[in-house]
Design an enzyme around this catalytic site. Structure first.
Site, short mmCIF file in Angstrom:
data_model
loop_
_atom_site.label_atom_id
_atom_site.label_comp_id
_atom_site.label_asym_id
_atom_site.label_seq_id
_atom_site.Cartn_x
_atom_site.Cartn_y
_atom_site.Cartn_z
N GLY A 103 -34.94 -75.78 -30.69
CA GLY A 103 -36.10 -75.44 -31.50
C GLY A 103 -37.36 -76.12 -31.00
O GLY A 103 -37.36 -76.85 -30.00
N ALA A 104 -38.45 -75.90 -31.72
CA ALA A 104 -39.74 -76.48 -31.34
C ALA A 104 -39.69 -78.00 -31.41
O ALA A 104 -39.15 -78.58 -32.36
CB ALA A 104 -40.82 -75.95 -32.28
N LYS A 139 -36.18 -80.24 -25.66
CA LYS A 139 -35.47 -79.43 -24.65
C LYS A 139 -36.13 -79.50 -23.27
O LYS A 139 -35.44 -79.54 -22.25
CB LYS A 139 -35.33 -77.98 -25.12
CG LYS A 139 -36.63 -77.28 -25.46
CD LYS A 139 -36.37 -75.93 -26.10
CE LYS A 139 -37.68 -75.21 -26.41
NZ LYS A 139 -38.47 -75.94 -27.45
N SER A 140 -37.47 -79.55 -23.21
CA SER A 140 -38.14 -79.65 -21.91
C SER A 140 -37.86 -81.00 -21.25
O SER A 140 -37.63 -81.08 -20.04
CB SER A 140 -39.65 -79.46 -22.07
OG SER A 140 -39.96 -78.13 -22.43
N ALA A 174 -44.02 -72.71 -14.32
CA ALA A 174 -44.64 -72.64 -15.64
C ALA A 174 -44.96 -71.18 -15.95
O ALA A 174 -45.80 -70.57 -15.28
CB ALA A 174 -45.90 -73.49 -15.68
N HIS A 177 -47.15 -82.30 -20.07
CA HIS A 177 -46.01 -81.90 -19.25
C HIS A 177 -46.20 -82.36 -17.81
O HIS A 177 -45.27 -82.89 -17.18
CB HIS A 177 -45.84 -80.38 -19.29
CG HIS A 177 -45.01 -79.90 -20.43
ND1 HIS A 177 -43.77 -79.35 -20.27
CD2 HIS A 177 -45.25 -79.89 -21.77
CE1 HIS A 177 -43.27 -79.00 -21.44
NE2 HIS A 177 -44.16 -79.31 -22.37
N GLU A 186 -47.38 -71.47 -11.30
CA GLU A 186 -47.62 -70.74 -12.55
C GLU A 186 -47.37 -69.27 -12.31
O GLU A 186 -48.15 -68.59 -11.64
CB GLU A 186 -49.05 -70.99 -13.04
CG GLU A 186 -49.30 -72.43 -13.44
CD GLU A 186 -50.70 -72.66 -13.96
OE1 GLU A 186 -51.54 -71.75 -13.79
OE2 GLU A 186 -50.96 -73.74 -14.52
#
Length: 400
Positions: free
Chosen positions: A230-231, A235-236, A253, A271, A283
């Site tokens: 979830g937010a 997780k990142s 990204a 990040h 990106e």
């Protein structure tokens, strides 16, 4: 070469004295770790710690045959009493080499932080590299550019040191990487084993004897991993941890640049600040060509933003366009991505979101995105050797 780890913990040990944290509270019995100390072939002691003689006895060894005691870092733990008959502890100057009566050669390796690393070569040629807590080689000797048989280092505290050794060829696929200097900021139990396995390393209990050069099962690094959650679940961060010991990573990204959105710019900045400087950022939402190319590991963050872009391209937010070919076009795009994941030869870690466990979206487009992301996640996960779900910063293994 016989290597006995008399201790595997940080200089203050684990648990730390009078520390109330959760890791220290659970570091009891077999989970407790004394300060790291290594006995090599019964002749060389690397780092003298409190209770070294008793630790050796518990592991079925004696310090009677020790001919040299070497220190690697400034001692900031309890006072150490020298066991009877042990030679005086000392330190070899950086770059200097010492030959023991036993036939072992010891060369001091300069560190980028206070302390000294030691390369130990046994009479039969087996090579060990031992690094101090929070230590990474400041420079590598020409001989260091072939793989060591074993590396004993602070893997959880300095993952970049392992990345640097891999980049130089000093750590290869068959190198036994053992994590030591374990402190209360490292995970414990199965979580520690899982995180180290992702780095191609392992941890062992105090008192373990290893035979350098002997065959052992090298931890298998999953080639394709999906991290969901979830937010703000972490997780990142979890995905980044899985690749932090690799010397080069391409960070993909998929969010792109959003002009005039300071909050988004701040997210992107955080990040980037968190990632190693050796990583390269791309990106792009064009993932299929990246997966088809050869190259270093890919970290894709994230699939939900890739899906948003894909749905934009097929006009999925318009009901008429969706019904008139948009759905089939999106299915083709997802199928193409999943096929590329199946065929790729690269190491891949992808991040995605779980959006189907909360409130049902109030709009048709919101429900459409929720449903399509669920389908994408399931299809992508089906091609991954390992799937993780992160909840409240804790990684749960769903597969692998």
């Amino acid at each position: 070469m016989e290597l006995t780890l008399l201790g595997t913990g940080a200089p203050l040990g684990l648990p730390r004295p009078d520390c109330p944290c959760a890791v220290c509270a659970t570091a009891r019995g077999p989970r407790a770790r004394a300060a790291t100390s290594l006995l090599v072939d019964g002749a060389l002691l690397l780092d003298l710690t409190p209770g070294a003689a008793l630790a050796a006895a518990r592991s079925g060894h004696s310090l009677v045959g020790v001919r040299q005691v070497l220190l690697t870092h400034p001692h900031d733990g309890p006072a150490v009493e020298m066991p009877a008959a042990l030679p005086t502890a000392g330190r070899v100057p950086d770059g200097r080499e010492l030959t023991l009566i036993s036939g072992h050669r010891v060369r001091a390796v300069a560190m980028d932080s206070p302390g000294t690393g030691y390369e130990v070569t046994a009479p039969d040629g087996e090579r060990l590299l031992y690094l101090p807590p929070a230590g990474s080689p400041a420079g590598l000797h020409d001989d260091d550019r072939r793989p060591y048989d074993a590396v004993v280092a602070d893997v959880t505290g300095r993952p970049d040191a392992l990345a640097r050794l891999r980049a130089a060829g000093a750590v290869g696929p068959a190198t036994d990487v053992v994590a030591v200097h374990l402190d209360h900021d490292a995970p414990w139990g199965a979580e520690l084993d899982r995180r180290l396995a992702a780095a191609g390393a392992r941890a062992v209990p105090d008192g373990t004897t290893l035979y350098v050069g002997e065959y052992h099962a090298v931890p298998e690094v999953p080639r394709r991993t999906l991290v969901t959650g979830g937010a703000r679940s972490g997780k990142s961060v979890e995905a980044e941890r899985r690749l932090e010991t690799f010397p080069e990573v391409v960070y993909v990204a998929t969010g792109g640049v959003r002009e005039g959105d300071p909050e988004w710019a701040q997210r992107v900045h955080l990040h980037r600040e968190r990632r190693p400087s050796s990583w390269r950022t791309t990106e792009s939402c064009d993932l299929v060509p990246l997966l088809a190319e050869e190259g270093p590991p890919l970290l894709i963050d994230c699939l939900s933003l890739w899906l948003t872009d894909a749905m934009d391209r097929v006009g999925a937010w318009d009901d008429e366009r969706w019904a008139d070919g948009g759905r089939e076009e999106l299915e083709n795009r997802v199928a193409e991505l999943v096929a590329a994941v199946r065929a790729t030869g690269r190491t891949v870690v992808a991040v995605t979101n779980e959006v189907g466990s909360g409130v049902v979206p109030a709009t048709a487009s919101g429900r459409r995105f929720r449903d399509e992301l669920g389908r994408l996640n399931a299809a992508f996960a089906g091609e991954c050797e390992q799937v993780l779900m992160v909840v409240a910063g804790q990684a749960l293994v769903l597969r692998g």
